[in-house]
Every structure is written in C-alpha cells, then in structure tokens.
Enzyme design. Structure first.
Site, PDB file in Angstrom:
ATOM      1  N   CYS A   1       0.828  -1.210   0.000  1.00 54.47           N
ATOM      2  CA  CYS A   1       0.000   0.000   0.000  1.00 54.47           C
ATOM      3  C   CYS A   1       0.865   1.264   0.000  1.00 54.47           C
ATOM      4  CB  CYS A   1      -0.917  -0.001   1.223  1.00 54.47           C
ATOM      5  SG  CYS A   1      -1.842   1.530   1.434  1.00 54.47           S
TER       6      CYS A   1
ATOM      7  N   TYR B   1      -5.755   5.123  -9.216  1.00 56.02           N
ATOM      8  CA  TYR B   1      -6.897   4.310  -8.789  1.00 56.02           C
ATOM      9  C   TYR B   1      -8.154   4.704  -9.565  1.00 56.02           C
ATOM     10  CZ  TYR B   1      -4.085   2.471  -4.968  1.00 56.02           C
ATOM     11  OH  TYR B   1      -3.111   1.844  -4.243  1.00 56.02           O
TER      12      TYR B   1
END
Length: 325
Positions: A49, A192
């Site tokens: 992440c 994203y």
C-alpha cells in the site's frame, strides 16, 4: 457491511473514495488524550500500500523505529471471516510464512478487520492500512496516512533520533499543500481512478488528468532536485510511493500505459534519487507490491497471474546531483 475501495464507484462508473474513519491525533502535549510516548504506539502497514508506506518512510527517516513499533501484513488479500466472503489484509500465522510479514504481536489478530472490530465493535466501513494503534488504550488512533505523517514529523521529536529533520517546514507549507492537492487528486488517487473506473468516460477523464500531472512534474523536476525545491519534503514522499509502483503495477493493472515513468528523463532520475535514500528503499518491497495488486483484485484480474515485470534497477546512477552544485 464490510467494503473495499473497489466498491466505491459512482453510478457514472467513477472511483470516488470515502474519507478515513479514525481521525484522532497524537500530541506532544502530555495532557492530551493520545500523548506522544516512547513505546506506546504501533503502526500496522502493508508494503504493497503506497499510503501505508508513506508512514513507514516517515518512521524510518525520523528515527522512530525504537519509539514506535510496526508490523506488516501479508501482501495478498484473503478471507477475513468464516461467516462472509470479504477479502482483506491478513497476518501470517508465523514469521516464516511470508517473508516481510509478521503475526500481530499485540492482539493476536488474524486480520486488520479484527483490529477495527476491537477498536469499534459496531464499525461499518473499509478495513484499511495504515493503522496507528494505541497499545495503552487498545484502540485505533488514526488511519489517515496524510495525518499520521504530520504527527510523525513533529509530535514525537522528544523521542526521535532525527528530530531536526522537518519535512513540512513553515516556509514551504503553502507550496507543499498546493503540490499535495494536485498530486493527490491526479496521481496518487489518479491511478486508482483509472484502475477502478467501470466505464470509459471516467477512465478517459482520469487518465488525461494523470498524464497532465506527470508532465507537470517532469517540467518542475527539470529545474530543481525535488518537487518543492532543492530540499526533500513531505510532497516528495507522497509522490514517490506512487512513482515506484507505476511501471510495475499501475501501467499494467490500472491501464496507465500511455507512458512509463522510465520514459520520463527527470521523473525517472528523480525516482532513482529518492530510492537511493536507504530509509526510503528499505520500505520498497516489490514482491509484496506485485503479489498484492495482481493477486487481490479478482474483479480486475480473476486469475491473479503476476506479470514478470521490468526489473528496473533503481539503484543505477542518476543525474539529480546537478542541482546541488
């Protein structure tokens, strides 16, 4: 109900993430609810992440590894409960199961989901990393990376080995804030928006904004060593964590393939320059990154096959020292 970022898509097919849920602050003020204390806090992260790795990078750059412990989860999402099919971050059962990941040393939790449920039994939302955990009160202090890094920058200076390092100096605050805003919307979350888009129009809009922002970075970095001048700042840490993942995962998995980072002379050399700071490169685990992205999103890649990748050498020479002369 438990949900993922992948679920946060509008009717128009555009990715629209919800804000983080736990927003308390650790303070150097010892009378506060969460005072900065040596050994009191624990950071849960995933090497995959980028937002969690912002926090780990700060932990290392500030010299806080003795004061704040941390644990990394397994890279690939797995089922977190027998009672539903939710896939999320899980801990290995032993320290040898997954190199780089460890069991939860504090609560014996099997998943990050369990940590959220310990902190708030009625919690409804995403079970994300990073998690800044208070060992004393046994709760989550904060799960918003942009706020955690600010705490690590200033509030723990009494116990930090590199207390003099200030990545958000007062004379650059307005510039850092301005850069953070467009980098976040167009690059950090922009990838994203490309990857999680469910319709062509929002994808097209996101990818145009992404490459306009990358072109802007390329132009800025032609004139100075870092994104806000010739000194390393918070804005660089926030940008780097996306750049280091770009060619290996975002270009393929998120359809950000118009141009690779290694095709931008300044951005590529800048990424190498950042990577060659030992406290930064130690937070980059490309195996975890690739395993996570290609193995955790069955709606995007149902077979979970990991591409071989470019094996780019970020330790190769760069040209960024020219701005120090």
């Amino acid at each position: 109900m438990a949900r993922h970022a992948l679920d946060e898509v509008t009717e128009a097919g555009a990715f629209s993430p919800s804000p983080s849920s736990f927003r308390n602050f650790v303070s150097k003020d010892q009378s506060s609810q969460f005072p900065a204390e040596f050994g009191r806090y624990h950071l849960y992260i995933s090497y995959a992440c980028p937002f969690a790795c912002r926090c780990l990078t700060y932990l290392k750059l500030k010299g806080l590894e003795k004061a704040i412990t941390y644990t990394a989860v397994k890279p690939k999402w797995e089922r977190t409960k027998e009672t539903d099919d939710y896939l999320g971050w899980v801990f290995p059962v032993s320290s040898t199961e997954e190199p780089g990941a460890d069991p939860d040393p504090l609560n014996g939790a099997k998943s990050v989901r369990e940590l959220y449920e310990l902190a708030s039994p009625n919690y409804v939302g995403k079970y994300t990393v990073p998690v800044l955990w208070d060992k004393k009160l046994k709760t989550i202090v904060n799960n918003e990376s942009s706020e955690i890094i600010r705490m690590l920058n200033t509030e723990f200076n009494d116990v930090a080995e590199n207390a003099d390092l200030n990545l958000y100096p007062s004379h650059l605050k307005s510039q850092i804030d301005e850069v953070n805003e467009w980098v976040y919307e167009r690059i950090s979350i922009g990838v994203y928006k490309c990857g999680f888009a469910k319709k062509q129009v929002p994808y097209d809009e996101a990818v145009i904004q992404l490459y306009e922002a990358l072109d802007r970075c390329e132009e800025i970095l032609n004139k100075q060593r870092y994104i806000c001048g010739n000194h390393l700042t918070e804005a660089d840490i926030r940008l780097f964590v996306t750049l280091i993942r770009f060619d290996e995962v975002y270009a393929v998995h998120f359809k950000c393939n118009k141009k690779l980072i290694r095709e931008y002379p300044n951005l590529f050399n800048y990424t190498k320059d950042m990577y060659q700071i030992p406290d930064i490169s130690s937070t980059v685990n490309m195996e975890h990154i690739k395993k996570s992205y290609y193995g955790s999103h069955p709606t995007l890649d149902p077979y979970g096959v990991t591409p071989v990748g470019s094996n780019t050498d970020y330790s190769a020479p760069h040209d960024r020292e020219r701005f120090s002369k």
